[in-house]
Design a protein around this motif. Structure first.
Motif, short mmCIF file in Angstrom:
data_model
loop_
_atom_site.label_atom_id
_atom_site.label_comp_id
_atom_site.label_asym_id
_atom_site.label_seq_id
_atom_site.Cartn_x
_atom_site.Cartn_y
_atom_site.Cartn_z
N LEU A 109 44.59 10.96 29.16
CA LEU A 109 43.20 10.78 28.52
C LEU A 109 42.45 10.02 29.62
CD1 LEU A 109 43.67 11.34 24.77
CD2 LEU A 109 42.38 12.78 26.29
N LEU A 110 41.33 10.23 29.97
CA LEU A 110 40.08 9.42 30.49
C LEU A 110 39.22 8.85 29.50
CD1 LEU A 110 39.67 11.31 33.94
CD2 LEU A 110 40.72 9.19 33.69
N GLY A 111 38.57 7.81 29.78
CA GLY A 111 37.56 7.41 29.07
C GLY A 111 36.18 7.82 29.27
N LEU A 112 36.10 9.10 29.73
CA LEU A 112 34.96 9.75 29.69
C LEU A 112 34.51 10.58 28.76
CD1 LEU A 112 35.57 11.16 33.58
CD2 LEU A 112 33.69 9.69 33.01
N THR A 113 32.98 10.58 28.79
CA THR A 113 32.55 11.43 27.57
C THR A 113 31.15 12.08 28.37
OG1 THR A 113 31.42 11.36 25.46
CG2 THR A 113 30.78 9.68 26.94
N GLN A 114 30.61 13.35 27.67
CA GLN A 114 29.81 14.14 28.11
C GLN A 114 28.46 13.98 27.22
OE1 GLN A 114 29.48 18.59 30.25
NE2 GLN A 114 30.68 18.21 28.44
N PRO A 115 27.56 13.23 27.15
CA PRO A 115 26.46 13.23 26.35
C PRO A 115 25.47 14.33 26.70
CG PRO A 115 26.12 11.37 28.04
CD PRO A 115 27.45 12.04 28.19
N THR A 116 25.38 14.63 28.10
CA THR A 116 24.53 15.77 28.34
C THR A 116 25.37 16.64 29.19
OG1 THR A 116 22.49 14.14 28.50
CG2 THR A 116 22.52 16.30 29.64
N ARG A 117 25.05 17.93 28.67
CA ARG A 117 25.80 19.05 29.42
C ARG A 117 26.04 19.05 30.99
NH1 ARG A 117 30.19 21.34 27.97
NH2 ARG A 117 29.01 21.57 25.81
N GLY A 118 27.18 18.84 31.52
CA GLY A 118 27.51 18.75 32.81
C GLY A 118 27.11 17.41 33.64
N GLN A 119 26.98 16.36 32.57
CA GLN A 119 26.60 14.82 32.96
C GLN A 119 27.61 13.91 32.22
OE1 GLN A 119 24.46 13.79 35.47
NE2 GLN A 119 25.49 12.05 35.32
N TYR A 141 32.86 7.08 40.92
CA TYR A 141 34.02 7.62 41.45
C TYR A 141 34.48 8.95 40.78
CZ TYR A 141 38.92 8.67 42.95
OH TYR A 141 39.98 9.17 43.42
N THR A 142 34.77 10.00 41.38
CA THR A 142 35.11 11.23 40.76
C THR A 142 36.31 11.76 41.33
OG1 THR A 142 33.40 13.00 41.70
CG2 THR A 142 32.75 11.62 39.62
N ASN A 143 37.11 12.59 40.54
CA ASN A 143 37.91 13.37 41.20
C ASN A 143 38.29 14.70 40.20
OD1 ASN A 143 40.27 13.83 43.07
ND2 ASN A 143 41.76 13.34 41.81
N TYR A 144 37.12 15.58 40.09
CA TYR A 144 37.24 16.74 39.19
C TYR A 144 37.97 17.78 39.97
CZ TYR A 144 33.26 14.24 37.10
OH TYR A 144 32.15 13.51 36.22
N GLY A 145 38.78 18.62 38.94
CA GLY A 145 39.32 19.51 39.29
C GLY A 145 38.67 20.81 38.94
N SER A 146 39.29 21.94 38.07
CA SER A 146 39.03 22.86 37.74
C SER A 146 37.97 22.82 36.88
CB SER A 146 40.06 24.07 37.45
OG SER A 146 40.94 23.56 36.59
N MET A 147 38.01 21.84 35.89
CA MET A 147 37.45 21.78 34.53
C MET A 147 37.17 22.95 33.87
SD MET A 147 36.40 18.64 34.98
CE MET A 147 34.71 18.29 34.03
N THR A 148 38.51 23.57 33.54
CA THR A 148 38.49 25.05 33.02
C THR A 148 38.12 25.30 31.54
OG1 THR A 148 40.93 24.58 32.34
CG2 THR A 148 40.44 25.69 34.39
N LYS A 149 38.26 23.73 30.61
CA LYS A 149 37.95 24.15 29.44
C LYS A 149 36.35 23.85 29.14
CE LYS A 149 41.96 24.73 27.82
NZ LYS A 149 42.75 24.81 29.04
N GLY A 150 35.62 23.37 29.85
CA GLY A 150 34.18 22.88 29.60
C GLY A 150 33.83 22.15 28.48
N TYR A 180 46.94 15.69 40.18
CA TYR A 180 46.55 14.63 39.64
C TYR A 180 44.67 14.57 39.75
CZ TYR A 180 51.11 13.39 40.08
OH TYR A 180 52.39 13.22 40.25
N GLN A 181 44.03 15.85 39.62
CA GLN A 181 42.75 15.73 39.45
C GLN A 181 42.21 15.68 38.05
OE1 GLN A 181 42.06 19.49 42.00
NE2 GLN A 181 40.98 18.30 43.36
N TRP A 182 40.91 15.64 37.77
CA TRP A 182 40.61 15.46 36.52
C TRP A 182 40.10 16.97 35.85
CZ3 TRP A 182 36.43 10.82 37.16
CH2 TRP A 182 36.94 9.89 37.82
N ASP A 183 40.64 17.19 34.86
CA ASP A 183 40.18 18.40 34.02
C ASP A 183 40.08 18.09 32.59
OD1 ASP A 183 40.16 21.29 34.03
OD2 ASP A 183 42.17 21.63 34.04
N SER A 184 39.11 19.34 32.36
CA SER A 184 38.73 19.08 30.94
C SER A 184 39.99 19.73 29.95
CB SER A 184 37.47 20.05 30.63
OG SER A 184 37.58 21.37 31.03
N VAL A 185 40.00 19.04 28.47
CA VAL A 185 40.82 19.67 27.62
C VAL A 185 40.09 19.77 26.27
CG1 VAL A 185 42.95 18.61 28.59
CG2 VAL A 185 41.64 17.37 27.24
#
Length: 280
Positions: free
Chosen positions: A197-207, A218-227, A238-243
């Motif tokens: 898990l990463l300490g990221l949050t999404q207060p605004t959609r897509g941000q 710094y980012t390393n976004y992958g497919s972000m399949t779950k949105g 080892y890219q970042w993906d949504s869960v």
């Protein structure tokens, strides 16, 4: 005991270093380092020169950097921080004698040194002494100015966040550079984690932002399949993906609450083999 660097510096040997992405005149470079409580780099041995050259070759290609050597009279130089000049690595037997008081390291010359007119623009290379330090109880694996603790269990994102928040001013990991990413991946692999898990949050959609409100630089976004609002470091590559935020994943806590044990240069117990990061 670890060697501890201030924020925005990376440890190499017994010192901490910071590189710039912008080019400035030598006096401006000195001012930039002064503002960080540091000096333009002083290279005092063949070992330090070789170590820095190796790292610069990896991260800085053919750039050129101001160093803290200055000319006091014809072919006589001194370090501007007062360090004795006991070692040189000129590109040639002697300085080129270009009528200048300042010195640069040249990537195109194998990071050897040339004197140069002080009003030319080159990148900034700052150095500050490391201090002795130790990670707080339960934490280890210092990288940069942070210590880390693997969880040993899996949890959903909010439970993992609350658990980390209860330790030594810690938080779920923030990945702020490629070097830190590699360090965290190494920790995760050693612990047998498939995702973290990463300490990221999404207060605004897509941000996205880090949970303490810091901007994500710094980012390393992958497919972000779950949105979703929750992200993990996924398995290789080892890219970042949504869960799904309520699903359980392994996690690592991070703290900058390092115990300083004594000031000044210290003998290294380890050496980061990751990249020198560009922090200006």
């Amino acid at each position: 005991m670890y060697a501890v660097c201030p924020p925005n510096f990376i440890n190499v040997g017994s010192s901490c270093y910071s590189l710039s992405t912008s080019s400035v005149k030598r006096d401006e470079a000195k001012t930039a380092c002064d503002a960080l409580g540091s000096n333009l780099v002083s290279i005092t041995s063949a070992k330090e020169q070789a170590l820095l050259a190796s790292h610069l070759s990896t991260v800085a290609s053919s750039r050129e950097f101001w160093i803290g050597l200055t000319q006091v009279d014809a072919f006589s130089f001194t370090w501007i921080d007062g360090t004795n000049l006991t070692f040189t690595d000129w590109d040639g037997a002697t300085p080129h004698g270009e009528g200048s008081d300042c010195v640069r390291m040249r990537g195109g010359a194998g990071w050897r040194w040339n004197d140069q007119v002080c009003t030319m623009n080159y990148h900034v290379f700052c150095e500050i002494e490391a201090v002795g330090g130790a990670c707080p109880a339960g934490f280890s694996d210092l990288y940069g100015s942070s210590c880390y603790m693997t969880s040993g269990t899996a949890a959903d994102r909010d439970s993992a966040r609350d658990h980390c928040d209860g330790f030594n001013n810690s938080h779920l990991i923030f990945i702020e550079s490629s070097g830190e990413r590699e360090h965290v991946i190494s920790l995760a692999n050693s612990a047998g984690y498939s995702d973290v898990l990463l300490g990221l949050t999404q207060p605004t959609r897509g941000q996205y932002e880090w949970m303490d409100g810091q901007t994500v630089n710094y980012t390393n976004y992958g497919s972000m399949t779950k949105g979703t609002d929750c992200l993990v470091i996924a398995p290789s590559p080892y890219q970042w993906d949504s869960v799904v935020c309520k699903s359980n994943s392994a996690y690592i806590c991070e703290t900058a609450d390092i115990i300083r044990t004594h000031p000044g240069k210290v003998k290294m117990d380890f050496l980061h083999q990751h990249d020198l990061e560009e922090r200006f």
